[in-house]
Motif scaffolding. Sequence first.
Motif, short mmCIF file in Angstrom:
data_model
loop_
_atom_site.label_atom_id
_atom_site.label_comp_id
_atom_site.label_asym_id
_atom_site.label_seq_id
_atom_site.Cartn_x
_atom_site.Cartn_y
_atom_site.Cartn_z
N THR A 97 -0.58 -5.62 3.50
CA THR A 97 0.05 -4.29 3.43
C THR A 97 1.56 -4.39 3.38
O THR A 97 2.23 -3.63 2.67
N GLN A 123 3.98 -2.88 0.46
CA GLN A 123 5.10 -1.97 0.74
C GLN A 123 6.38 -2.47 0.06
O GLN A 123 7.15 -1.68 -0.50
N LEU A 141 9.81 -1.68 7.87
CA LEU A 141 8.50 -1.91 7.29
C LEU A 141 7.67 -2.72 8.28
O LEU A 141 8.18 -3.66 8.90
#
Length: 233
Positions: free
Chosen positions: A39, A43, A227
């Motif tokens: 993930t 991103q 993030l």
Amino acid sequence: MQIIKVTGYAVRSAVITMRRRGTPLEFVIFPMLHVASPTFYSQVRRRLATCDLILQEGIRGKSAVVSTLTLAYRFAPRRGRNGLAEQQDSVVLPESVPVIYPDVTAAEAVAELRKLPLWMYALLLVAAPVMGLVFAVRGPRAFLDEDLAVDDLPATARAEMLADNEVAHAMTDHRDRRLLAVLGRVIDERADERIRVAVVYGADHVPAIVAGLMDRHDFRPRDAEWLTVYVPA
């Protein structure tokens, strides 16, 4: 400036936007970890797609020494239950954005490492694969041990391998100088263009990148976005 934040709940990376007064060009710095959740890489890829140019870390060429050192983070994703992936250009880099690789060659990287004392160089080669196996066995728990602003070795190896800054300097200094020289050329040639230039480098390189842009070119951090690199199950 905090670049990688580690808590009991998550590991996060700060994407830093740097601007200079009166200059439309801006830099977006992506501090990377070479092993993270898929993930995280997705991103990064989505944000890179909004940029006009990417400066990407990546030692060019092949070397048995470099391959040995990178075993440390190539072992971890092989255990599927870890939920981790190795950073790959094919996953991170969008096809629509041009990419420049300012990094050194494998031969240049090895030449810098060979400047270390012989015993330190030998220890590095022996211990890196061992620490990689430890990282693979421990899995995501290794993310929560200590500061993760590390480029070429995971946090589990840092206490053993990077206690002496000579190793860290050999791994990063020459590469940082090469990147800063390319950043300088981008500024000289394209400062008047309204473009976003992404710098996608290991987190351990980011302090030198930010300091170089500030001290040499008067760019300043203006925005930051966290993030999530990894969240424990």
